[in-house]
Design a protein around this motif. Structure first.
Motif, short mmCIF file in Angstrom:
data_model
loop_
_atom_site.label_atom_id
_atom_site.label_comp_id
_atom_site.label_asym_id
_atom_site.label_seq_id
_atom_site.Cartn_x
_atom_site.Cartn_y
_atom_site.Cartn_z
N ILE A 19 0.78 -0.95 0.00
CA ILE A 19 0.05 0.07 -0.09
C ILE A 19 0.98 1.29 0.00
N GLY A 20 0.40 2.16 -0.95
CA GLY A 20 1.32 3.48 -0.66
C GLY A 20 1.51 4.33 -1.96
N ASP A 21 1.19 3.64 -3.26
CA ASP A 21 1.23 4.22 -4.34
C ASP A 21 -0.16 4.26 -5.10
N ASP A 22 -0.15 5.02 -6.35
CA ASP A 22 -1.52 5.06 -6.96
C ASP A 22 -2.23 3.65 -7.18
N ALA A 23 -1.16 2.84 -7.28
CA ALA A 23 -1.82 1.44 -7.72
C ALA A 23 -0.94 0.43 -6.98
N ALA A 24 -1.59 -0.85 -6.70
CA ALA A 24 -0.77 -1.90 -6.06
C ALA A 24 -0.26 -3.00 -7.48
N VAL A 25 1.28 -3.36 -7.10
CA VAL A 25 1.96 -4.34 -8.13
C VAL A 25 1.86 -5.66 -7.64
N ILE A 26 1.42 -6.64 -8.57
CA ILE A 26 1.38 -7.95 -8.29
C ILE A 26 2.07 -8.69 -9.37
N LYS A 27 2.92 -9.45 -8.99
CA LYS A 27 3.79 -10.14 -9.66
C LYS A 27 2.97 -10.92 -10.87
N ASN A 33 4.05 -7.65 -14.56
CA ASN A 33 3.41 -7.25 -13.47
C ASN A 33 1.86 -6.89 -13.65
N TYR A 34 0.91 -7.16 -12.79
CA TYR A 34 -0.26 -6.66 -12.99
C TYR A 34 -0.50 -5.46 -11.99
N VAL A 35 -0.94 -4.43 -12.47
CA VAL A 35 -1.17 -3.02 -11.56
C VAL A 35 -2.61 -2.79 -11.44
N VAL A 36 -3.01 -2.64 -10.27
CA VAL A 36 -4.28 -2.91 -9.68
C VAL A 36 -4.76 -1.56 -8.75
N THR A 37 -5.81 -1.03 -9.07
CA THR A 37 -6.34 0.27 -8.21
C THR A 37 -7.76 0.21 -8.08
N LYS A 38 -8.24 0.91 -7.31
CA LYS A 38 -9.81 1.08 -6.76
C LYS A 38 -10.13 2.41 -6.56
N ASP A 39 -11.16 3.02 -7.12
CA ASP A 39 -11.53 4.41 -7.07
C ASP A 39 -12.90 4.44 -6.72
N LEU A 40 -13.35 5.38 -5.60
CA LEU A 40 -14.80 5.62 -5.49
C LEU A 40 -15.36 6.96 -5.75
N PHE A 78 -7.93 -3.68 -18.04
CA PHE A 78 -9.69 -4.12 -17.57
C PHE A 78 -10.06 -3.18 -16.42
N LEU A 79 -11.56 -3.14 -16.47
CA LEU A 79 -12.17 -2.52 -15.39
C LEU A 79 -13.22 -3.33 -14.67
N LEU A 80 -13.49 -3.45 -13.53
CA LEU A 80 -14.72 -3.92 -12.72
C LEU A 80 -15.43 -2.68 -12.24
N LYS A 122 -28.62 7.92 -2.70
CA LYS A 122 -27.66 8.41 -3.51
C LYS A 122 -26.88 7.35 -4.39
N ILE A 123 -26.27 7.94 -5.29
CA ILE A 123 -25.36 6.95 -6.37
C ILE A 123 -24.02 6.83 -5.94
N SER A 124 -23.58 5.57 -5.90
CA SER A 124 -22.46 5.25 -5.48
C SER A 124 -21.43 4.39 -6.40
N ILE A 125 -20.32 4.65 -6.97
CA ILE A 125 -19.80 4.04 -8.00
C ILE A 125 -18.37 3.32 -7.53
N SER A 126 -18.05 2.41 -7.61
CA SER A 126 -16.74 1.67 -7.16
C SER A 126 -15.92 1.06 -8.48
N ILE A 127 -14.95 1.54 -8.76
CA ILE A 127 -14.31 0.86 -10.10
C ILE A 127 -12.82 0.27 -9.64
N THR A 128 -12.76 -0.91 -10.26
CA THR A 128 -11.35 -1.47 -9.96
C THR A 128 -10.91 -1.54 -11.27
#
Length: 320
Positions: A19-27, A33-40, A78-80, A122-128
């Motif tokens: 944890i600590g960057d704009d996204a996580a790095v997964i080997k 590497n996969y680079v993964v982030t989530k935003d609300l 990709f997006l979720l 309210k509308i809530s949006i969560s994207i990975t």
């Protein structure tokens, strides 16, 4: 009181390498590497349906996540999508979803799933978002080195002007409103910066330069020195800020939702690097200062310390 900074610090204490960057790095493999982030995005915290039409909200929802991937020097793939909404806003959400898939396709990203549920009002949006990058192209916040130059790719403060104009329902600010409502992630620039060995650290500017440069310096355990005379205040930007009764320089420093890129670079490589960037993208990098041993961020005029009273960007939790 809980806020983003102490929540992240609390969780990072238990998972310091993840944890600590704009996204996580997964080997993925030895070199990939996969680079993964989530935003609300939460209604009346990050957007208002009164002036965010469904297309603008879909565009922003996608691009703020692509920006986090770009800020790691990675390519988004990709997006979720997770979305919660009340029945009263079903028609709005149906239009949002139609635009969301189109924006994904335009950005060459694939929607691979998600979740949906109802909400009370309210509308809530969560994207990975998931991207990929070779190990040698991954850029982080904690790798700046003393003597590096601080640089910005993109504009500062314009989204803040667009936000204020939108909140006040003002006409004649359409260019600024568009920048705020439909930011464009600097994916190509992020990939290019990731491929440059002279770039020592990288992140995006989502909460304003004031906050995000502090984060970069804290991660790298260095002090930032920002020369205020390096900020380019155009006559047009000064005029609109005067019209809104806001300080143009402070707006550039503290205004959030720019989705520009902030990076540090080896000073010896800067001149040639800047020429190559301009040739590739047709606009110039902004060199605004340098990092040195120490902590925090120091603002200067002609090398002398300048006291500035700055308020951090807080979405809707401040008067405008």
């Amino acid at each position: 009181m809980l806020n983003e900074a102490n929540i992240v610090a609390r969780l990072k204490a238990d998972f310091p390498k993840c944890i600590g960057d704009d996204a996580a790095v997964i080997k993925q493999s030895r070199d990939q590497n996969y680079v993964v982030t989530k935003d609300l995005l939460i209604e009346d915290v990050h957007f208002r349906t009164s002036y965010f039409d469904p297309l603008s909200l879909a565009h922003k929802a996608v691009h703020v996540n692509l920006s986090d991937i770009a800020a790691m020097g990675a390519k988004p793939n990709f997006l979720l999508l997770g979305i919660s909404f009340p029945i009263s806003k079903q028609e709005y959400v149906e239009e949002f979803l139609a635009h969301f898939t189109s924006v994904c396709k335009d950005a060459s990203t694939i929607l691979i799933g998600g979740d949906t549920t109802s909400s009370s009002d309210k509308i809530s949006i969560s994207i990975t978002a998931i991207g990929v990058a070779p190990s040698k192209h991954i850029k982080c916040r904690d790798t700046a080195r003393a003597g590096d130059l601080i640089c910005v790719v993109g504009d500062l403060g314009m989204a803040r002007v667009g936000f204020i104009a939108s909140e006040r329902s003002l006409d004649n600010f359409e260019n600024y409103r568009k920048i705020f409502l439909r930011p464009v992630a600097k994916v190509r620039e992020g990939l290019w910066l990731g491929s440059q060995s002279s770039v020592t650290s990288l992140m995006d500017i989502s909460d304003g330069l004031f906050i995000d440069l502090e984060r970069l310096c804290r991660s790298s355990k260095l002090q930032g020195k920002v020369e205020l005379k390096r900020f380019e205040l155009s006559e047009g930007f000064i005029e609109v800020c005067e019209c809104l009764k806001i300080d143009p320089l402070k707006t550039m420093i503290t205004g959030g939702e720019d989705y520009s890129l902030l990076f540090t670079i080896n000073a010896n490589n800067y001149a040639e690097f800047a020429k190559c960037f301009f040739k590739e993208f047709g606009y110039a990098i902004k060199h605004i200062g340098h990092v040195t041993n120490g902590s925090g961020v120091n603002y200067l005029i002609n090398g002398e310390h300048k006291n500035l009273t700055l308020k951090p960007f807080l979405h809707f939790r401040e008067s405008i």
